[in-house]
Design a protein around this motif. Structure first.
Motif, short mmCIF file in Angstrom:
data_model
loop_
_atom_site.label_atom_id
_atom_site.label_comp_id
_atom_site.label_asym_id
_atom_site.label_seq_id
_atom_site.Cartn_x
_atom_site.Cartn_y
_atom_site.Cartn_z
N ILE A 7 57.37 41.19 46.09
CA ILE A 7 55.66 41.21 46.24
C ILE A 7 55.86 42.36 46.81
N ILE A 8 54.07 43.01 46.28
CA ILE A 8 54.00 44.00 46.65
C ILE A 8 53.01 44.31 47.50
N THR A 9 52.63 44.37 48.95
CA THR A 9 51.44 44.93 49.42
C THR A 9 51.14 46.41 50.06
N GLU A 10 50.15 46.36 51.12
CA GLU A 10 49.84 47.86 51.36
C GLU A 10 50.31 48.72 52.24
N ALA A 11 51.84 47.76 52.77
CA ALA A 11 53.11 48.33 53.63
C ALA A 11 53.78 48.88 52.67
N ASP A 12 54.28 48.38 51.08
CA ASP A 12 55.09 48.62 50.85
C ASP A 12 54.72 49.84 50.06
N LEU A 13 53.65 50.05 49.56
CA LEU A 13 52.78 50.73 48.64
C LEU A 13 52.70 52.17 49.91
N ALA A 14 52.31 52.05 51.06
CA ALA A 14 52.46 53.48 52.54
C ALA A 14 53.78 53.62 52.65
N ARG A 15 54.79 52.97 52.35
CA ARG A 15 56.22 53.88 52.85
C ARG A 15 56.59 53.88 51.05
N ARG A 16 56.32 53.77 50.32
CA ARG A 16 56.58 53.90 48.86
C ARG A 16 55.94 55.30 48.35
N LEU A 17 55.12 55.37 48.45
CA LEU A 17 53.94 56.31 47.72
C LEU A 17 53.88 57.21 48.82
N PRO A 18 53.36 59.20 48.38
CA PRO A 18 52.61 59.99 48.94
C PRO A 18 50.81 59.11 50.01
N SER A 19 51.71 60.00 50.60
CA SER A 19 49.87 59.23 51.56
C SER A 19 48.46 59.73 50.60
N ARG A 20 48.40 60.83 49.62
CA ARG A 20 47.50 61.27 49.07
C ARG A 20 47.20 60.37 48.03
N THR A 21 48.31 59.49 47.59
CA THR A 21 48.25 58.85 46.90
C THR A 21 47.45 57.14 47.35
N VAL A 22 47.90 56.71 48.86
CA VAL A 22 47.80 55.43 49.15
C VAL A 22 46.39 55.73 49.61
N GLY A 23 46.10 57.20 50.43
CA GLY A 23 44.49 57.09 50.87
C GLY A 23 43.78 56.80 50.22
N ARG A 24 43.95 57.48 48.41
CA ARG A 24 42.47 57.51 47.22
C ARG A 24 43.10 56.00 47.18
N VAL B 126 45.32 46.11 39.55
CA VAL B 126 45.04 44.75 40.08
C VAL B 126 44.55 44.64 41.38
N MET B 127 45.29 45.03 42.22
CA MET B 127 44.79 44.73 43.61
C MET B 127 43.39 45.72 44.11
N ARG B 128 43.60 46.47 43.77
CA ARG B 128 41.80 47.32 43.95
C ARG B 128 40.77 46.17 43.22
N ALA B 129 40.40 46.22 41.60
CA ALA B 129 39.89 45.00 40.69
C ALA B 129 39.40 43.65 42.00
N HIS B 130 40.46 43.29 42.57
CA HIS B 130 40.04 42.21 43.13
C HIS B 130 40.69 41.99 44.39
N GLY B 131 40.82 42.94 45.26
CA GLY B 131 40.36 43.30 46.32
C GLY B 131 41.44 42.42 47.06
N ILE B 132 43.25 42.86 46.82
CA ILE B 132 44.09 42.00 47.22
C ILE B 132 45.28 42.80 48.03
N ARG B 133 45.38 42.30 49.49
CA ARG B 133 46.57 42.66 50.08
C ARG B 133 47.95 42.79 49.73
N ARG B 134 48.39 42.04 48.55
CA ARG B 134 49.13 41.67 48.58
C ARG B 134 49.32 40.75 47.08
N LEU B 135 50.21 40.95 46.07
CA LEU B 135 50.70 40.56 44.99
C LEU B 135 51.85 40.37 44.47
N PRO B 136 52.36 38.85 43.51
CA PRO B 136 53.36 39.11 43.54
C PRO B 136 53.96 39.50 41.97
N VAL B 137 54.99 39.66 42.49
CA VAL B 137 55.59 40.02 41.18
C VAL B 137 57.02 39.10 40.52
#
Length: 360
Positions: free
Chosen positions: A326-343, A306-317
């Motif tokens: 809410i999920i932000t790019e910062a949440d992804l960086a904190r939670r996920l492996p750097s490889r996944t975030v990089g992709r 969803v975030m990639r398709a719509h070019g958004i950096r914040r996604l309400p849950v």
């Protein structure tokens, strides 16, 4: 997953003395080899005990009381009478010796030394013959390796070979022996297993487990902050600054969610066009379709899509129709492996270059 063993850290070539070795030769052996204790071998060359600097000093300290006669000193003489008269290693040694084998796991050897309150143990072969010696310092040496080596071992032995978690799902970073594990897992019960298995890797000082269940609820940060469509841009900016956040949900007159407004919106759609923030209503700068995702029926792949398709950096849950996080790019960086975030970030960048993104 196996532990390192005593054989990996022990000293193999050690000096020893016989049971009939005299006091002065023991002292000379300790000084010449710069060690604080040596194993004592019997006539069959088996370990009979251990004689240390402390054993020698106790004998000398006992002799220092011989010319006095207080009650306390008489009790000392009685307690250490054998040591005062001792002349050989067999008489001076602490026996029986604490022994381990070369294949004893390091945690088991450490527990034995702690339980017996000794600084070292003789290492013996299956026949009881001396093979070497292991000290507390030797056992602690597993904590002195480089962080990158420990990280590689955690990823390989714990996460990969034991838990079968791929690097794209869960990974680990190490700083000063403290392991931080990040990622998502399909079942919550795996999270506690990760802590237990990683803690068992030799050299791990502490485990900080940031792994979450593979749901939007697990990835999001909880709680949402909002403004109404009638609030002004100035009020929204003040609220963002006070809460140290970059976005607010916008509620309509009926209490439903009308959209989301970001700090960038305040600048681009108000300040940059010369509008007065104190007179401009938030409702006038909110545009575009609000994208949300369900807390429990969506996983990481759904969030990223969803975030990639719509070019958004914040996604309400949402839970039902109610926003709960809410999920932000910062949440992804904190939670996920750097490889996944990089992709994900690479994909988002390409998406933004190829097609205009919807306003946030």
């Amino acid at each position: 997953m196996g532990h390192e063993t005593v054989g990996d850290v022990m000293t193999w070539n050690v000096v020893s003395v016989d049971t009939d070795t005299p006091f002065r030769e023991i002292a000379r052996a300790l000084a010449d080899h710069r060690v604080s204790a040596v194993p004592v071998l019997d006539r069959q060359r088996r370990v009979a005990g251990m004689v240390s600097e402390a054993d020698l000093l106790r004998r000398q300290a006992g002799q220092g009381f011989l010319l006095t006669g207080s009650m306390r000193e008489r009790l000392w003489r009685r307690a250490f009478a054998r040591r005062w008269d001792a002349r050989t290693a067999g008489q001076l040694m602490t026996a029986p010796a604490v022994t381990v084998t070369a294949d004893t796991p390091i945690p088991a050897a450490a527990a034995m030394l702690a339980r017996r309150h000794v600084k070292r143990a003789a290492v013996v072969d299956p026949d009881g013959a001396l093979a070497g010696i292991v000290s507390r310092a030797d056992l602690l040496s597993v904590y002195l390796g480089p962080d990158f080596e420990l990280a590689a071992r955690v990823r390989r032995e714990a996460l990969g070979n034991t838990l079968f978690l791929p690097p794209s799902q869960v990974t680990a970073d190490v700083h000063d022996g403290v392991v931080t594990v990040r990622g998502v897992v399909p079942r919550p019960e795996i999270i506690d297993r990760i802590t237990a298995v990683v803690s068992a890797v030799d050299g791990v000082v502490e485990v900080r487990n940031a792994v979450v269940p593979d749901t939007a609820r697990g990835i999001m940060h909880h709680g949402v902050h909002g403004v109404t469509v009638g609030d002004t841009v100035a009020e929204a900016a003040y609220r963002m600054r006070a809460l140290d956040i970059g976005a607010l949900l916008v509620e309509n007159a009926s209490g439903g969610v009308a959209g989301i407004v970001t700090d960038r919106d305040l600048v681009v759609r108000c300040a940059a066009v010369g509008s007065d923030p104190a007179r401009t209503a938030i409702g006038s700068i909110v545009s575009g379709t609000l994208r949300t995702i369900d807390a429990d029926d969506s996983n990481l792949a759904d969030v990223l899509a969803v975030m990639r398709a719509h070019g958004i950096r914040r996604l309400p849950v949402t839970s039902g129709t109610r926003p709960i996080g809410i999920i932000t790019e910062a949440d992804l960086a904190r939670r996920l492996p750097s490889r996944t975030v990089g992709r994900f970030l690479a994909g988002s960048t390409n998406q933004n270059r190829s097609t205009p993104a919807e306003p946030e």
